[in-house]
Each structure stands twice: as structure tokens, then as C-alpha cells.
Design a protein around this motif. Structure first.
Motif, PDB file in Angstrom:
ATOM      1  N   LEU A   1       0.822  -1.204   0.000  1.00 15.32           N
ATOM      2  CA  LEU A   1       0.000   0.000   0.000  1.00 15.32           C
ATOM      3  C   LEU A   1       0.854   1.251   0.000  1.00 15.32           C
ATOM      4  CD1 LEU A   1      -2.749  -0.760   2.639  1.00 15.32           C
ATOM      5  CD2 LEU A   1      -2.953  -0.788   0.153  1.00 15.32           C
ATOM      6  N   ARG A   2       0.416   2.227  -0.798  1.00 17.82           N
ATOM      7  CA  ARG A   2       1.029   3.522  -0.682  1.00 17.82           C
ATOM      8  C   ARG A   2       0.560   4.040   0.683  1.00 17.82           C
ATOM      9  NH1 ARG A   2      -0.587   7.037  -5.652  1.00 17.82           N
ATOM     10  NH2 ARG A   2      -1.772   8.317  -4.197  1.00 17.82           N
ATOM     11  N   ASP A   3       1.353   4.688   1.444  1.00 20.04           N
ATOM     12  CA  ASP A   3       1.002   5.206   2.776  1.00 20.04           C
ATOM     13  C   ASP A   3       0.750   4.092   3.788  1.00 20.04           C
ATOM     14  OD1 ASP A   3       0.914   7.597   1.421  1.00 20.04           O
ATOM     15  OD2 ASP A   3      -1.269   7.544   1.192  1.00 20.04           O
ATOM     16  N   GLY A   4       1.190   2.864   3.516  1.00 15.60           N
ATOM     17  CA  GLY A   4       0.898   1.787   4.460  1.00 15.60           C
ATOM     18  C   GLY A   4       2.053   1.491   5.401  1.00 15.60           C
ATOM     19  N   GLY A   5       3.195   2.155   5.226  1.00 13.52           N
ATOM     20  CA  GLY A   5       4.377   1.824   6.017  1.00 13.52           C
ATOM     21  C   GLY A   5       4.398   2.532   7.363  1.00 13.52           C
ATOM     22  N   LEU A   6       5.242   2.045   8.216  1.00 12.71           N
ATOM     23  CA  LEU A   6       5.400   2.608   9.557  1.00 12.71           C
ATOM     24  C   LEU A   6       5.729   4.096   9.447  1.00 12.71           C
ATOM     25  CD1 LEU A   6       5.352   1.313  12.368  1.00 12.71           C
ATOM     26  CD2 LEU A   6       7.831   1.126  12.246  1.00 12.71           C
TER      27      LEU A   6
END
Lengths: 399, 388
Positions: free
Chosen positions: A159-164
């Protein structure tokens, strides 16, 4: 002397290397395709079936088929959690039951495409219910009452924007990703956050489902074959005057979610297996017929040496079976690299994407090889019959 | 070129020829089938109208937009009509009898969708009666609905408080001229749903699923979409306005890796037939070694021997390919019917047929070239000495 020595067949296949090789590869391609489809199905269904628990009960609105279209008002959900005396208790005596909100939220994938990600608003007891099945790998879990979420490890990188540390916007409210969590099943494709914060941000007026850890000995009584309540709790709640609802074990719920796609894949696999299988049988028949033509004299010699026609029949059948067996092994080898490959597909019940890996189990490989042996036997039957019904004198007369 | 010999060679081993042709028929058919499934996936995208925009929640497919948005959208410059669409989510008798139903603003719908053609019944009846509905031809034939029938639907998403099904009266049966609208949907009046929700006869979510905007001729799509989204950027529900093609494409994008998956199967099928055809041709060539020697001794050129072998391959493959294509075309109506809910827009297109012809010829040449080359370079003496 009864049977024609098996080494005769092996040598015969070796002598006709190119035909053997092409037939084996042809059967191999068929088997590989079949194994691929079955591995997809097994990976998808296994994700749901193997990670559902029998000691967890899922409560849904009557008539709904999944948590997306299930709904409970807060009051009704409360009646369920407060009045039912079937839940396990934690150390402090609190029942292990929780209510959840659920919404398939539109998000962008890192490759640019769009996908629907399940966003689940949970309560602290949710973690207590699942215990070690759900654990945070990176970062920390969200704080109660804060605009924070944790993301499943299967989708965090997709996901775009799904990272820590990233920020995900739900309608007009930004939420911060504070952790990445792991679950062996479908939860690893979800985003979890505080139930009340998510309900407010996403303007969800109702709760979607109630789940709870059931005391040992309580009969849930849902019949998943007929999709209706059969006994115990399920029957009782079906006729409940206050909050009529459906209840089933988590495993049953998850299996119902994978049934539709599983069935489609099974049909696809069968159609492909039949059509490609017939084509492969034709090829095997051709190969064996040409083997027969080349060995007409040899058959005559075998017959005049005293071998019985049925021994000749078995000998040819055995040779054809070997072709099938080799084809099956080649097919498994060709298909093997997809084992463990991650892919994503849609759960058509909730319109959300689920990430899972292809899975080639030993049973699947055995099925594939079994199928290829059947192909070989079917392909060899007619040529073997022809070989067995030859007359020694006529065959030997040929130059 | 010895045409009679080509013919004799093929018919001499009629069983082998038949089996080879048979496996090619199946493979080419399968190839057409698989490709048509992929084509069906984005049939809706390709047929989408350019003068329509879809306004949906930017949060989720399952979030409803406020009713009040309709008037606000209608005021935006370049907007001609605004039509509400609500997913009804009901079923006929059994949950497995799935087909889509939408509550919509009937007048605006009929103006905005000229491709929806009423083939039976009357548009006027549909406009006039509140319980009237328009049913797609595929769904009508699947359940035997006729004009004038009452269709009871159980509202899974909108359960009626009395526990009874909803009643719809079939005013007309439609067939869509384009694949962006399938032939299995039931359309009915938003007012029918609204009134039931207001009076408490039914439960269920309120609000609007999507708004379909029809643009004024010549209006700038991007500007109108931007203006609509701008208006609602501060809430209460943010919107995402797309062209109809983009709206349809998001469903295709969700299906994810399916096209890749189907293509891999197609490759597997192609490899399998290629090997089968090659196998047959090699076997045939081996048996004809002596014939080739005789031909060459009689003075036939290397070129005509080459032609002899490759022609046999092309004839066998061509025959199989042609029959496979015919089979794919002949089963098209049946498959359209069977797949009307899962793959609406299934079609064996001209492009698919071209691909099939191309693959057939490719396999014919590939399978024939090795044996033909060998035959061409064969020494007369070696050839004549060969045993059958």
C-alpha cells in the motif's frame, strides 16, 4: 514366462527419445497448469480454513453473508455481550467478547492501482481473544482513543502510505501508522485501529460484528453444510426475540468467505484438466501408435516366443503409464517454483483484496501425478489393445 | 509440388491425423475461451461513454453520500443531469440467484443512458408506476420474467419490517447496445425505496450510493470533476469524481492478477499443443524418409520436398485451428448466457480470432520446419536405405 520384462519398455522409451521427450513435456505442461490452478485454490482456501478457530464465535445480523453487510446497533450489540453467558473470562473476570466495526476502504497500491482494504475497528479485548495469533512485529500497537492504526504485514509494503510512520487519511481525519502486525490468516491484509475513533472518522453508525472466545463445552451448533442453525446457541439466537442473529465458529465463517472463489477455481481447474487432458491423451495415443508401428516385428517375435497377448497388452500399457508418470513428475517440477509466490485476489463477498501465497501441498502433487498416470493409461489403452490382437505370422511377414 | 502425396500422407494414418487435429481443435478453442474471458473483464471500460461522470465517496464503495449533494452537483457548470444510483442487494427466492438491482432516478437514467433499449413492454409504464421496474433480457430469460409479471425480491440490505419480500412489476425488458451496461440488471424507482425507508416499512442505510452526472455537450470533463470534488473537500463526505471508464476500471484493477494468471494458463496450453504437433510431424517425417528418397531419386527438387513436409503440417494445424475457431464462435452464445452474471461482456472478438489464426499458423510452421529441413537435406542413398 509371464510378463514381458519391464526393462524392455524403459529401453524402448529411450530408443525413441524425441517422441518420448515431447510427449512427456506435453503431459507435463498440462499437469503444470492444473497444479497451478489447484495451488492457487489451496493457498486461498488454506489462508481462511487453517487460521480460523473453533473456540471463537462470530455473531452476524440475520440474513447477512459477511461482516460487510452485517450490522448491529450499539444497544443490540451490548445486549449480546452483556446477557450471553457463554464467554470465557480473562484473569480479572471480564468476559472475552468484543464488538467490531468493519469497512472496505479505498486505497492506492504502490504500483498505482486501486484496492479495497478492510479497516477494522477493534477493542482491547479483541487482542485478548486472539492472544498470540495477532502480534505486533514493528513499532507498537495503537493507543486507545488516538488517531492511530496498525497495518497487517502482508499489505504494509503493497500500500502507498501503508508503512510505519506514514499517514492514512480516512475521509477528513488523518491516522498515523504506528505499527505493523502479523497474523497467519486474512487479518494480515487488514488495517486495525481503535473502534470508537474509526467509527467516528468513517461515520459508521453501526457495529458490524460481535466476536467472543467461547467457554469449553458450549455448543455453537451452526450447520455450515446447509448454512442454517442446527442446535445449541445458534438455534437459540435464531429465535431470540430481542436480538435475533446468526452465530458460527470463526473457522466456519472464514470458510464461507472463501467458498465462492474456491468453487470458481475448482470449476476452472476441472474444465482445464478435462480439455487439456483430452488433448494430452490424444498425444500419448499418437506416440504409442508410432511405437507400435515401429515394433510390429518385435511383437511378432514376442508372440512366437510364447508371450501371451495379455502380457503384450500390459507391456504396452505399462510403457504408456511410464510416459504419464514422467510427464507428471516434469509437470510438478515445472509448477514447483510458484509454491510460496505471493499474490493477491479479491474476496468477492466483501470486495476486498486478500494477499496469500500459492501452496503446493504433497497431496496436490500426488493428485497431479495420479492425474498424469491416468492420462498415460487412457492414451495407451487403444494402442496396447491393437498390439495384443496382432497375429504373429502377419507381423513377422512385414519387412 | 506433389499435392496428391500430401493428401495421401495425411489420410494414410487417419487415426493419428484425427487425434492431432483433435488436440489442436481443443487447444485453439481453449485459447479463444481464455482470451475472451480477459476481454470480458474490461469490456465495460472500453464501451464507457465519454459524456458521463460518476461521483462516489472517496473513502469506500460502501459509504453513502448525503442526499443533499444532488442539488449541489446539479449547480456545477457543465452538468446536464444528475441521477442517483443505489445498490439494492436483494435476491429472488434464493441468495444464490444473484443479479444486480439499482434504485435510480428513472427519467434522468433514461436520458443519460441512450444505449439502454427497451425491447419489450413500455417505457411510459416504467416512468409512470412507482413499483415498476426494467429488467435486463438475460435475467428475464434466466428466471422467465415477462412484462406485467410481479417479481418478489427479498431485501438482504433493505429488509422489510413485515418480513415480506419487496414487490416489483416488470414494465419492460431492456437490452443494452453497449457492454458498459450488462443485460442482467433490474432498475427501479428511487422513490419506491425512499418512501419505504421514510415510513419505516423497511430498514437499511439511507443516502446515495453514487451519482451519475451527464455532461452538457462540450463541457470539460476534468474541470467539472474537479469542481465537484472541490465542493466537498471539507466534508461531510469527500467525493471522488471519475469518468465512467475510470469508474469501471477500478473494478478491473481490484481483480488484480487474474489477467496475468489466465495468460500463464494460455501459455501452458500453447506449449502443450506445440509439442503435440511437433511430435506428430516428427513421427510422420520418420516414416516418410524412404518416400523422400524415392521422390528425390525421381528428380523432385529439395524445395518441393521441403514444401511437401511443411504443407502437411500447415494443413493439419490449419484444419485444427479452423475447427477450434468455429467451436469458439459456435459456443459463444451459450457461454454469454452461462457467464452473464460472472463475466458480462464475454465476446469472441475479431482480435481474438486474429490471435488464434496467428497462433495456428505459427504452430504449423514451427512443427513443420524441423522435419522439412531434415527432409530437404537428406541424402538420397541414406533415405532409401532407411527402414520404415
Amino acid at each position: 514366462m509371464a510378463l514381458v520384462p519391464l526393462s524392455y519398455n524403459v529401453r524402448s522409451l529411450w530408443v525413441r527419445k524425441s517422441a518420448t521427450f515431447l510427449t512427456v513435456l506435453g503431459i507435463g505442461a498440462t499437469v503444470a497448469v492444473l497444479a497451478g490452478v489447484l495451488a492457487l485454490r489451496s493457498g486461498f482456501q488454506g489462508l481462511f480454513r487453517d487460521n480460523g478457530r473453533d473456540d471463537i464465535a462470530v455473531f452476524l445480523r440475520q440474513g447477512s453473508t459477511n461482516e460487510g453487510d452485517s450490522a448491529f446497533t450499539r444497544e443490540r450489540a451490548e445486549i449480546l455481550t452483556k446477557t450471553l453467558d457463554v464467554f470465557e473470562q480473562d484473569a480479572s473476570g471480564k468476559p472475552l467478547v468484543s464488538t467490531e466495526t468493519y469497512l472496505a476502504v479505498r486505497m492506492f497500491k504502490t504500483d498505482g492501482g486501486e484496492t479495497n482494504v478492510p479497516v477494522r475497528g477493534v477493542q482491547p479485548t479483541t487482542f485478548a481473544i486472539f492472544g498470540d495469533d495477532v502480534r505486533v512485529l514493528e513499532g507498537r500497537t495503537f493507543t486507545l482513543g488516538a488517531d492511530e492504526v496498525i497495518v497487517g504485514d502482508k499489505i504494509a509494503s503493497r500500500l502507498r502510505d501503508g508503512g510505519l510512520g506514514d499517514t492514512i487519511q480516512f475521509n477528513t481525519t488523518p491516522f498515523r501508522v504506528v505499527g505493523v502486525f502479523h497474523h497467519a490468516g486474512a487479518f494480515s491484509s487488514e488495517i486495525w485501529g481503535d473502534r470508537d475513533r474509526l467509527m467516528e472518522a468513517l461515520e459508521r453508525p453501526v457495529l458490524n460484528r460481535v466476536i467472543g472466545r467461547i467457554k469449553p463445552g458450549v455448543d455453537i451448533g451452526w450447520d455450515d453444510e446447509d448454512d442454517k442453525p442446527k442446535s445449541g446457541l445458534a438455534l437459540q439466537l435464531d429465535a431470540d426475540p430481542q436480538v435475533p442473529c446468526k452465530v458460527m465458529t470463526e473457522r466456519q465463517y472464514l470458510m464461507s468467505q472463501s467458498a465462492a472463489l474456491g468453487a470458481v477455481l475448482l470449476v476452472l481447474g476441472q474444465v482445464l484438466a478435462i480439455i487439456m487432458g483430452i488433448a494430452a491423451v490424444f498425444t500419448a495415443t499418437n506416440t504409442m501408435l508410432s511405437a507400435l508401428a515401429a515394433r510390429t516385428r518385435e511383437i511378432g517375435i514376442l508372440l512366437s516366443l510364447g508371450f501371451k497377448p495379455w502380457a503384450i497388452f500390459l507391456s504396452f500399457l505399462f510403457e504408456s503409464m511410464l510416459l504419464g508418470l514422467f510427464g507428471g513428475v516434469v509437470g510438478c517440477v515445472l509448477a514447483y517454483p510458484i509454491h510460496g509466490t505471493e499474490t493477491g485476489t479479491m474476496n468477492f463477498n466483501t470486495f476486498t483484496e486478500v494477499a496469500f501465497a500459492f501452496r503446493l501441498t504433497p497431496e496436490l502433487l500426488a493428485q497431479a501425478v495420479g492425474f498424469s498416470i491416468v492420462l498415460g493409461l487412457l492414451g495407451g489403452a487403444w494402442p496396447a489393445f491393437r498390439a495384443a490382437s496382432m497375429e504373429p505370422t502377419r507381423t513377422m511377414r512385414r519387412e | 509440388m506433389p499435392w496428391r502425396l500430401v493428401f495421401k500422407n495425411i489420410t494414410k494414418h487417419w487415426l493419428r491425423s484425427t487425434l492431432t487435429v483433435g488436440s489442436i481443435v481443443l487447444a485453439i478453442f481453449l485459447l479463444c475461451l481464455l482470451r475472451s474471458l480477459v476481454v470480458a473483464l474490461d469490456a465495460g471500460v472500453r464501451a464507457s461513454a465519454v459524456d458521463r461522470l460518476v461521483v462516489q465517496s472517496s473513502v469506500s464503495l460502501f459509504v453513502y453520500l448525503p442526499e443533499s449533494y444532488e442539488a449541489k452537483i446539479a449547480e456545477v457548470d457543465g452538468v446536464r443531469t444528475v441521477c442517483r444510483w443505489n445498490w439494492f442487494g436483494g435476491y429472488y427466492q434464493e441468495p444464490s440467484n444473484f443479479f444486480a438491482q439499482f434504485a435510480t432516478d428513472v427519467d434522468d437514467f433514461l436520458t443519460a443512458y441512450p444505449e439502454v433499449e427497451v425491447i419489450e413492454g413500455s417505457v411510459e409504464d416504467f416512468r409512470r408506476e412507482r413499483q415498476a421496474c426494467l429488467v435486463g433480457a438475460d435475467t428475464a430469460s434466466r428466471f422467465g420474467f415477462k412484462v406485467g409479471d410481479n417479481v418478489p425480491l427479498i431485501g438482504a440490505l433493505f429488509p422489510r419490517t413485515d418480513g415480506q419480500p419487496w414487490n416489483f412489476k416488470v414494465a419492460g425488458i431492456y437490452r443494452s447496445k453497449k457492454t458498459n451496461v450488462d443485460n442482467s440488471t433490474l432498475f427501479f424507482h428511487t422513490e419506491y425505496l425512499e418512501k419505504a425507508l421514510e415510513s419505516g416499512e423497511s430498514g437499511g442505510p439511507s443516502g446515495v450510493g453514487i451519482f451519475v452526472v451527464q455532461l452538457e455537450p462540450g463541457a470539460d470533463r476534468v474541470a467539472v470533476a474537479g469542481a465537484i470534488d472541490e465542493q466537498f473537500a471539507g466534508g461531510p463526505q469527500r467525493t471522488q469524481t471519475n469518468t465512467e471508464a475510470e469508474f469501471q476500471a477500478q473494478f478491473v484493477s481490484m481483480v488484480g492478477n487474474v489477467p496475468l494468471f489466465v495468460s500463464s494458463i494460455g501459455m501452458g496450453v500453447m506449449i502443450a499443443i506445440l509439442l503435440a504437433a511437433l511430435n506428430t510431424m516428427l513421427m510422420a517425417a520418420r516414416e516418410q524418409t524412404r518416400d523422400v528418397g524415392v521422390l528425390k531419386a525421381l528428380g523432385f527438387s529439395d524445395g518441393s520436398v521441403f514444401g511437401l513436409m511443411i504443407t502437411q503440417s500447415l494443413i493439419l494445424c490449419g484444419l485444427g485451428g479452423a475447427m477450434g475457431i468455429l467451436l469458439a464462435k459456435a459456443t459463444e452464445p451459450v457461454l454469454i448466457y452461462l457467464l452473464s452474471t460472472t463475466f458480462p461482456g464475454y465476446a469472441v472478438t475479431g482480435e481474438t480470432l486474429q490471435l488464434a489464426v496467428f497462433v495456428t499458423l505459427g504452430i504449423g510452421v514451427f512443427a513443420g520446419i524441423t522435419p522439412a529441413w531434415r527432409a530437404k537435406n537428406l541424402q538420397v542413398i541414406t533415405a532409401l536405405r532407411a527402414t520404415a
